[in-house]
Design a protein around this motif. Structure first.
Motif, PDB file in Angstrom:
ATOM      1  N   LEU A  58      68.176 -28.228  87.785  1.00  0.00           N
ATOM      2  CA  LEU A  58      68.923 -28.095  86.536  1.00  0.00           C
ATOM      3  C   LEU A  58      69.012 -29.446  85.838  1.00  0.00           C
ATOM      4  CD1 LEU A  58      70.602 -26.163  84.747  1.00  0.00           C
ATOM      5  CD2 LEU A  58      72.602 -26.884  86.047  1.00  0.00           C
ATOM      6  N   SER A  61      72.772 -27.745  80.609  1.00  0.00           N
ATOM      7  CA  SER A  61      73.142 -26.397  80.179  1.00  0.00           C
ATOM      8  C   SER A  61      73.875 -26.532  78.859  1.00  0.00           C
ATOM      9  CB  SER A  61      74.008 -25.697  81.225  1.00  0.00           C
ATOM     10  OG  SER A  61      75.219 -26.387  81.399  1.00  0.00           O
ATOM     11  N   TYR A  71      70.206 -22.504  80.324  1.00  0.00           N
ATOM     12  CA  TYR A  71      69.997 -23.492  81.367  1.00  0.00           C
ATOM     13  C   TYR A  71      68.574 -24.037  81.260  1.00  0.00           C
ATOM     14  CZ  TYR A  71      74.065 -21.016  83.035  1.00  0.00           C
ATOM     15  OH  TYR A  71      75.302 -20.422  83.124  1.00  0.00           O
ATOM     16  N   GLY A  91      71.725 -21.101  86.526  1.00  0.00           N
ATOM     17  CA  GLY A  91      73.080 -21.629  86.548  1.00  0.00           C
ATOM     18  C   GLY A  91      73.311 -22.549  87.725  1.00  0.00           C
TER      19      GLY A  91
END
Length: 147
Positions: A58, A61, A71, A91
């Motif tokens: 990640l 976001s 995301y 997420g």
């Protein structure tokens, strides 16, 4: 537009004129539905048959249009190129990214379920009659002009 003038002059009935007017809407709806279903089937099939799954991390976001969370994951493809994928799916800090090595722009988080393949096929089959009917309406109008 010219057909709307020529059909009554050629003696075509009101039903033929109505079909001629309805043809563009039926064709447009059919093209959109068949196109969306076909794209879904193609992407799902390609990713299921030749997709490669790698780990994505990640990056950020954000809140997207309509209030949904988006995301952005970074991953490295089989050629060593760093790529990013932004999706409402995910997420977590890490996620599996499945991409098409022949077209790295086709990627998704995780693997698509067989249900999406079936949904795309059903969508295509549901909208194909609209496309065919629209073409048939045009043919009826052209035949009425010629005969």
């Amino acid at each position: 537009m010219l057909g709307l003038v020529l059909l009554p002059v050629a003696g075509a009935g009101a039903a033929v004129v109505i079909l001629w007017v309805a043809a563009p809407a039926a064709i447009a709806g059919g093209v959109v539905g068949v196109g969306a279903g076909g794209k879904m089937v193609r992407e799902t099939w390609v990713l299921r048959t030749r997709g490669i799954t790698v780990e994505g991390r990640l990056q950020r976001s954000r809140r997207g249009e309509g209030g949904s969370d988006l995301y952005t994951y970074a991953y490295v493809d089989g050629e060593g190129v760093r790529r990013e994928l932004t999706s409402p799916d995910g997420g977590g800090e890490r996620a599996d990214i499945t991409y098409d090595p022949a077209d790295p722009g086709t990627a998704e988080i995780g693997r698509r379920s067989p249900g999406l393949l079936v949904f795309g096929a059903v969508l295509t089959l549901l909208f194909a009659p609209f496309l065919l009917a629209g073409v048939a309406f045009v043919v009826v109008g052209v035949v009425a002009l010629v005969v």
